[in-house]
Scaffold this active site. Structure first.
Site, PDB file in Angstrom:
ATOM      1  N   SER A 173       0.825  -1.206   0.000  1.00 39.93           N
ATOM      2  CA  SER A 173       0.000   0.000   0.000  1.00 39.93           C
ATOM      3  C   SER A 173       0.860   1.258   0.000  1.00 39.93           C
ATOM      4  O   SER A 173       2.012   1.230   0.432  1.00 39.93           O
ATOM      5  CB  SER A 173      -0.890  -0.032   1.253  1.00 39.93           C
ATOM      6  OG  SER A 173      -1.771   1.052   1.264  1.00 39.93           O
ATOM      7  N   ASP A 174       0.283   2.343  -0.499  1.00 42.26           N
ATOM      8  CA  ASP A 174       0.981   3.623  -0.442  1.00 42.26           C
ATOM      9  C   ASP A 174      -0.046   4.755  -0.329  1.00 42.26           C
ATOM     10  O   ASP A 174      -1.107   4.701  -0.950  1.00 42.26           O
ATOM     11  CB  ASP A 174       1.839   3.836  -1.681  1.00 42.26           C
ATOM     12  CG  ASP A 174       2.805   4.996  -1.479  1.00 42.26           C
ATOM     13  OD1 ASP A 174       3.833   4.781  -0.815  1.00 42.26           O
ATOM     14  OD2 ASP A 174       2.520   6.115  -1.948  1.00 42.26           O
ATOM     15  N   THR A 175       0.304   5.753   0.475  1.00 43.90           N
ATOM     16  CA  THR A 175      -0.559   6.926   0.653  1.00 43.90           C
ATOM     17  C   THR A 175       0.203   8.181   0.247  1.00 43.90           C
ATOM     18  O   THR A 175       1.355   8.356   0.627  1.00 43.90           O
ATOM     19  CB  THR A 175      -1.001   7.071   2.127  1.00 43.90           C
ATOM     20  OG1 THR A 175      -1.750   5.909   2.507  1.00 43.90           O
ATOM     21  CG2 THR A 175      -1.895   8.303   2.329  1.00 43.90           C
TER      22      THR A 175
ATOM     23  N   SER B 150      -3.523   3.862  -2.261  1.00 39.47           N
ATOM     24  CA  SER B 150      -3.667   2.729  -3.183  1.00 39.47           C
ATOM     25  C   SER B 150      -3.252   1.462  -2.461  1.00 39.47           C
ATOM     26  O   SER B 150      -2.287   1.467  -1.696  1.00 39.47           O
ATOM     27  CB  SER B 150      -2.789   2.926  -4.425  1.00 39.47           C
ATOM     28  OG  SER B 150      -3.210   4.053  -5.163  1.00 39.47           O
TER      29      SER B 150
END
Length: 196
Positions: free
Chosen positions: A76-78, A113
């Site tokens: 995940s990445d923010t 995401s």
């Protein structure tokens, strides 16, 4: 509930974020935490959710040779998207101050995401939440940075922390997405994975 359906699978969460790990526990999921380093860089041509999608997928690459048939890897990445650019994690106090100051009395977007990878398929989902800050004073920003040290957070703030409590006047979309994981999408996508 979902955990019962996932009992034949091995869920791997590739995230050192304590917030994401806590969400997985609260969703009632059994999971393993495995971390593999990756250089978080993206091509300049990417914008908006393309950046977080790319980075979430990038984080899956070191695992792809070691996945087994019943493994589901979650990466995940923010990012914070503001004034047509991505705000990542601040390098230092000055960087954190400038990021928060730029968002004072404006609306920005928080984009997370999440990439789901198995040995034969990959799916990436993303969520966008609009967050509006009130006019923040320099002393409020400095107090927050000194007390909460938000250097591990995209955009230099955590909505669940003091600055969120005193500074956010409006939010449109998923609150949990801003904390770091669109839990509704994770739940929904895992259900799709095990039923297909």
């Amino acid at each position: 509930m979902l955990n019962e359906k996932l009992k034949n699978f091995r869920l791997i969460l590739a995230s050192g974020s304590p917030r994401r790990q806590q969400f997985f526990k609260e969703l009632g999921l059994d999971f393993e935490i495995i971390l593999k380093p990756v250089k978080e860089e993206f091509p300049d041509r990417l914008t908006h959710f393309e950046i977080s999608d790319y980075l979430a997928q990038l984080k899956s690459l070191p695992f792809q040779d070691s996945l087994k048939p019943k493994d589901i890897l979650i990466t995940s990445d923010t990012i914070v998207w503001h004034n047509q650019k991505a705000l990542g994690k601040p390098k230092n106090e000055e960087d954190a101050f400038n990021m928060i100051k730029s968002m004072s009395q404006t609306t920005h977007e928080v984009i997370t995401s999440v990439c789901f990878t198995t040995i034969n398929r990959q799916k990436t989902v993303s969520a966008v939440t609009k967050v509006t800050f009130k006019a923040l004073t320099d002393s409020e920003i400095n107090y927050y940075i000194k007390t909460c040290k938000p250097f591990d957070k995209a955009g230099a703030y955590g909505i669940q922390e003091w600055i969120g409590q005193i500074g956010i006047s409006k939010i449109e979309g998923s609150y949990f997405n801003v904390v770091g994981l669109p839990t509704h999408l994770v739940y929904q996508t895992l259900q799709q994975f095990i039923s297909s």
